[in-house]
Design a protein around this motif. Structure first.
Motif, short mmCIF file in Angstrom:
data_model
loop_
_atom_site.label_atom_id
_atom_site.label_comp_id
_atom_site.label_asym_id
_atom_site.label_seq_id
_atom_site.Cartn_x
_atom_site.Cartn_y
_atom_site.Cartn_z
N PRO A 21 -11.66 -15.97 -12.19
CA PRO A 21 -13.05 -16.32 -12.48
C PRO A 21 -14.02 -15.23 -12.04
O PRO A 21 -13.81 -14.58 -11.02
CB PRO A 21 -13.26 -17.60 -11.65
N VAL A 22 -15.07 -15.04 -12.82
CA VAL A 22 -16.12 -14.11 -12.43
C VAL A 22 -17.34 -14.34 -13.32
O VAL A 22 -17.20 -14.75 -14.48
CB VAL A 22 -15.65 -12.63 -12.54
N PHE A 23 -18.53 -14.11 -12.79
CA PHE A 23 -19.78 -14.19 -13.54
C PHE A 23 -19.96 -15.52 -14.26
O PHE A 23 -20.52 -15.58 -15.36
CB PHE A 23 -19.88 -13.06 -14.57
N GLY A 24 -19.45 -16.60 -13.70
CA GLY A 24 -19.58 -17.90 -14.33
C GLY A 24 -18.65 -18.12 -15.50
O GLY A 24 -18.77 -19.11 -16.23
N THR A 25 -17.69 -17.23 -15.70
CA THR A 25 -16.70 -17.36 -16.77
C THR A 25 -15.37 -16.85 -16.24
O THR A 25 -15.07 -17.04 -15.06
CB THR A 25 -17.18 -16.59 -18.03
N THR A 26 -14.55 -16.25 -17.08
CA THR A 26 -13.25 -15.73 -16.63
C THR A 26 -13.06 -14.30 -17.12
O THR A 26 -13.72 -13.86 -18.06
CB THR A 26 -12.09 -16.59 -17.17
N TYR A 27 -12.13 -13.60 -16.48
CA TYR A 27 -11.79 -12.25 -16.92
C TYR A 27 -10.29 -12.14 -17.12
O TYR A 27 -9.50 -12.86 -16.50
CB TYR A 27 -12.28 -11.19 -15.92
N HIS A 28 -9.91 -11.24 -18.03
CA HIS A 28 -8.52 -10.89 -18.26
C HIS A 28 -8.46 -9.37 -18.41
O HIS A 28 -9.19 -8.81 -19.22
CB HIS A 28 -7.97 -11.56 -19.51
N ILE A 29 -7.63 -8.74 -17.63
CA ILE A 29 -7.52 -7.29 -17.64
C ILE A 29 -6.05 -6.93 -17.83
O ILE A 29 -5.18 -7.42 -17.10
CB ILE A 29 -8.04 -6.67 -16.32
N LEU A 85 -15.53 -4.43 -6.89
CA LEU A 85 -16.48 -3.99 -7.91
C LEU A 85 -17.25 -5.18 -8.49
O LEU A 85 -18.46 -5.09 -8.72
CB LEU A 85 -15.76 -3.23 -9.01
N PHE A 86 -16.56 -6.29 -8.72
CA PHE A 86 -17.24 -7.50 -9.19
C PHE A 86 -18.31 -7.94 -8.18
O PHE A 86 -19.41 -8.34 -8.57
CB PHE A 86 -16.24 -8.63 -9.40
N TYR A 87 -17.96 -7.85 -6.92
CA TYR A 87 -18.92 -8.24 -5.87
C TYR A 87 -20.17 -7.36 -5.92
O TYR A 87 -21.29 -7.86 -5.81
CB TYR A 87 -18.27 -8.14 -4.49
N LEU A 88 -19.97 -6.07 -6.10
CA LEU A 88 -21.11 -5.14 -6.14
C LEU A 88 -22.02 -5.43 -7.33
O LEU A 88 -23.25 -5.37 -7.22
CB LEU A 88 -20.62 -3.70 -6.18
N VAL A 89 -21.42 -5.74 -8.48
CA VAL A 89 -22.22 -6.06 -9.67
C VAL A 89 -23.03 -7.33 -9.41
O VAL A 89 -24.23 -7.40 -9.71
CB VAL A 89 -21.33 -6.22 -10.91
N ASN A 90 -22.39 -8.34 -8.85
CA ASN A 90 -23.09 -9.59 -8.54
C ASN A 90 -24.21 -9.37 -7.53
O ASN A 90 -25.31 -9.90 -7.68
CB ASN A 90 -22.10 -10.63 -7.99
N LYS A 91 -23.91 -8.60 -6.50
CA LYS A 91 -24.90 -8.34 -5.45
C LYS A 91 -26.14 -7.65 -6.00
O LYS A 91 -27.26 -7.85 -5.51
CB LYS A 91 -24.27 -7.48 -4.36
N SER A 92 -25.97 -6.88 -7.05
CA SER A 92 -27.09 -6.18 -7.65
C SER A 92 -27.80 -7.00 -8.71
O SER A 92 -29.03 -7.05 -8.75
CB SER A 92 -26.60 -4.86 -8.26
N LYS A 110 -22.85 -8.88 -18.21
CA LYS A 110 -21.42 -9.13 -18.38
C LYS A 110 -20.75 -7.91 -19.01
O LYS A 110 -19.69 -7.46 -18.55
CB LYS A 110 -21.21 -10.38 -19.22
N GLY A 111 -21.37 -7.38 -20.06
CA GLY A 111 -20.83 -6.18 -20.67
C GLY A 111 -20.83 -5.01 -19.70
O GLY A 111 -19.88 -4.21 -19.67
N PHE A 112 -21.88 -4.93 -18.88
CA PHE A 112 -21.94 -3.85 -17.91
C PHE A 112 -20.83 -4.00 -16.87
O PHE A 112 -20.23 -3.00 -16.44
CB PHE A 112 -23.31 -3.84 -17.22
N GLY A 113 -20.54 -5.22 -16.45
CA GLY A 113 -19.44 -5.45 -15.52
C GLY A 113 -18.13 -4.94 -16.08
O GLY A 113 -17.29 -4.38 -15.35
N ILE A 117 -14.22 -9.99 -20.37
CA ILE A 117 -14.92 -10.96 -19.53
C ILE A 117 -15.71 -11.89 -20.45
O ILE A 117 -16.62 -11.45 -21.17
CB ILE A 117 -15.88 -10.30 -18.53
N GLY A 118 -15.35 -13.15 -20.44
CA GLY A 118 -16.08 -14.14 -21.22
C GLY A 118 -16.21 -13.82 -22.69
O GLY A 118 -17.18 -14.20 -23.34
N GLY A 119 -15.23 -13.11 -23.24
CA GLY A 119 -15.25 -12.80 -24.67
C GLY A 119 -15.72 -11.41 -25.01
O GLY A 119 -15.49 -10.95 -26.12
N GLU A 120 -16.37 -10.73 -24.08
CA GLU A 120 -16.77 -9.35 -24.33
C GLU A 120 -15.61 -8.43 -23.96
O GLU A 120 -14.86 -8.71 -23.02
CB GLU A 120 -18.03 -8.98 -23.54
#
Length: 324
Positions: A33-41, A56-63, A169-172, A192-195
Motif C-alpha cells: 500500500p502507498v498513497f491511499g492505493t497500492t503499488y506493484h514494482i 523514498l515513498f516516505y520522502l514523497v509523502n513528507k513533502s 502519484k505519477g511523480f512518486g 501505483i494506482g494504475g499509473e
C-alpha cells in the motif's frame, strides 16, 4: 486524483500473464500500500530494494501528501511561513506551473479549497455548493497567484490551498524509476494506482498493460490491452469516483479549474501515453478530463508527441474510442 480501481486490471495483465516469471530468479516483484492505493514494482535484478523504496515513498509523502498533517504541503496550506521546501516539492511545483500554462489553466493544483469543499479532499467539505459560494472560492484558485522564491511558497491570499494529488502519484513513480535506473536496472515496470512507467522489456517482449472499460454499473472489464516500453502512462476517469448530492446532481472528483464546477465533461476516461515523466502524463490526463473531448483534440494538434486513448459516450450511449 485518479480512479484507483484501474490498477486492478493492470495488475492482472502485468503480473499474472507469465508462467515463466516465477522461475526467473533475476526478476524481483514488490507490492504493497502507498498513497491511499497500492503499488506493484517488477524489475530485472535479484536484489531486494524494498527498504530503499519504502524510504523514498516516505520522502514523497513528507513533502507532498495533503493527508499527512505534518507534510510540507499541509503546513503550507496552513500558512506556516517557516516551511523550506525540498527538491521533490520544487520539481512538482515547476512541472505544475509548466502544464498549467500549456493547458491554459485546465490543470491547476491550487484547487485545494474546492476539492475539499466538494468532499473529495483530505478535509470534510460542504459538498453541495451554491454558485455564489463557488464564485467566492474561485478567487482562491489560480497558479498565477502563487510563487516559489528562495525555497519558500508565497501566496497572494492566505486562503489558497494546494492539492497535488493529480500529479503526485505519477511523480512518486518517477522517483522510484529513477532510483532503479541509478542501480543500472534496464528492465522495469513501476505501477501505483494504475499509473505506469516502464523501461526495457519483460522477458524479451514489451510490457503489456490493460485499459479498463468505463463501466458505470460498477463492474470491471478490459477495454483493450496495449504494449509499452520506455514510456509512461496515466489514466483519469470520473465514472467511479463521484457522488450524488442532496440536490440530485452528480458531482465528479476532477474539477474544472476555470469554472470551479464538478461536472462531467463528455469524456469517460483519458489514458495518456508518452516518453515523458509519469508526473507529466498524470497531469495531462487530469487536464483532458476537465477539457472534454474537442478541446483535448485541439490541444493534441500542437502537442502531438502525446498519445491518448480517449473513451467517450456517443449520442446512442455507446462507448467510442479516440486515438491519435
Amino acid at each position: 486524483m485518479k480512479n484507483s480501481t484501474f490498477y486492478y486490471l493492470i495488475f492482472l495483465s502485468v503480473f499474472l500473464t507469465s508462467c515463466k516469471q516465477e522461475k526467473n530468479k533475476l526478476i524481483t516483484q514488490l507490492q504493497g500500500p502507498v498513497f491511499g492505493t497500492t503499488y506493484h514494482i517488477t524489475y530485472e535484478d535479484p536484489l531486494d530494494y524494498q527498504q530503499s523504496i519504502d524510504s523514498l515513498f516516505y520522502l514523497v509523502n513528507k513533502s507532498l501528501s495533503t493527508y499527512m498533517p505534518t507534510s510540507d504541503i499541509s503546513r503550507i496550506n496552513k500558512n506556516d511561513t517557516t516551511v523550506v521546501v525540498d527538491d521533490l516539492f520544487i520539481e512538482v511545483f515547476n512541472k505544475s506551473k509548466k502544464i498549467y500554462k500549456e493547458t491554459d489553466g485546465y490543470f491547476d493544483v491550487t484547487v485545494g479549497n474546492l476539492v475539499n469543499a466538494y468532499g473529495f479532499g483530505s478535509k470534510k467539505g460542504k459538498h453541495d455548493l451554491s454558485f455564489a459560494e463557488i464564485a467566492d472560492m474561485m478567487k482562491l484558485v489560480g497558479f498565477d497567484k502563487v510563487e516559489l522564491k528562495d525555497r519558500k511558497i508565497i501566496k497572494q491570499d492566505s486562503g489558497i490551498e494546494f492539492d497535488v494529488n493529480s500529479i503526485a502519484k505519477g511523480f512518486g513513480i518517477d522517483v522510484i524509476a529513477r532510483f532503479l535506473e541509478q542501480k543500472n536496472i534496464q528492465n522495469y515496470l513501476v505501477e501505483i494506482g494504475g499509473e505506469i512507467r516502464c523501461k526495457g522489456l519483460k522477458e524479451g517482449k514489451p510490457w503489456r498493460v490493460a485499459i479498463e472499460k468505463p463501466n458505470i454499473d460498477g463492474t470491471q472489464s478490459i477495454q483493450k490491452t496495449i504494449e509499452l516500453t520506455n514510456k509512461s502512462m496515466a489514466t483519469s476517469g470520473n465514472y467511479r469516483k463521484y457522488r450524488v448530492g442532496e440536490d440530485g446532481k452528480k458531482y465528479v472528483h476532477i474539477l474544472n479549474p476555470l469554472t470551479g464546477l464538478a461536472q462531467e465533461s463528455n469524456l469517460l476516461s483519458a489514458s495518456v501515453i508518452a516518453e515523458k515523466d509519469c508526473a507529466d502524463v498524470d497531469a495531462y490526463a487530469t487536464a483532458f478530463m476537465a477539457m472534454g473531448l474537442e478541446k483535448t483534440k485541439e490541444f493534441l494538434e500542437e502537442y502531438n508527441e502525446i498519445k491518448v486513448i480517449l473513451l467517450y459516450a456517443n449520442e446512442e450511449g455507446k462507448i467510442v474510442e479516440f486515438t491519435n
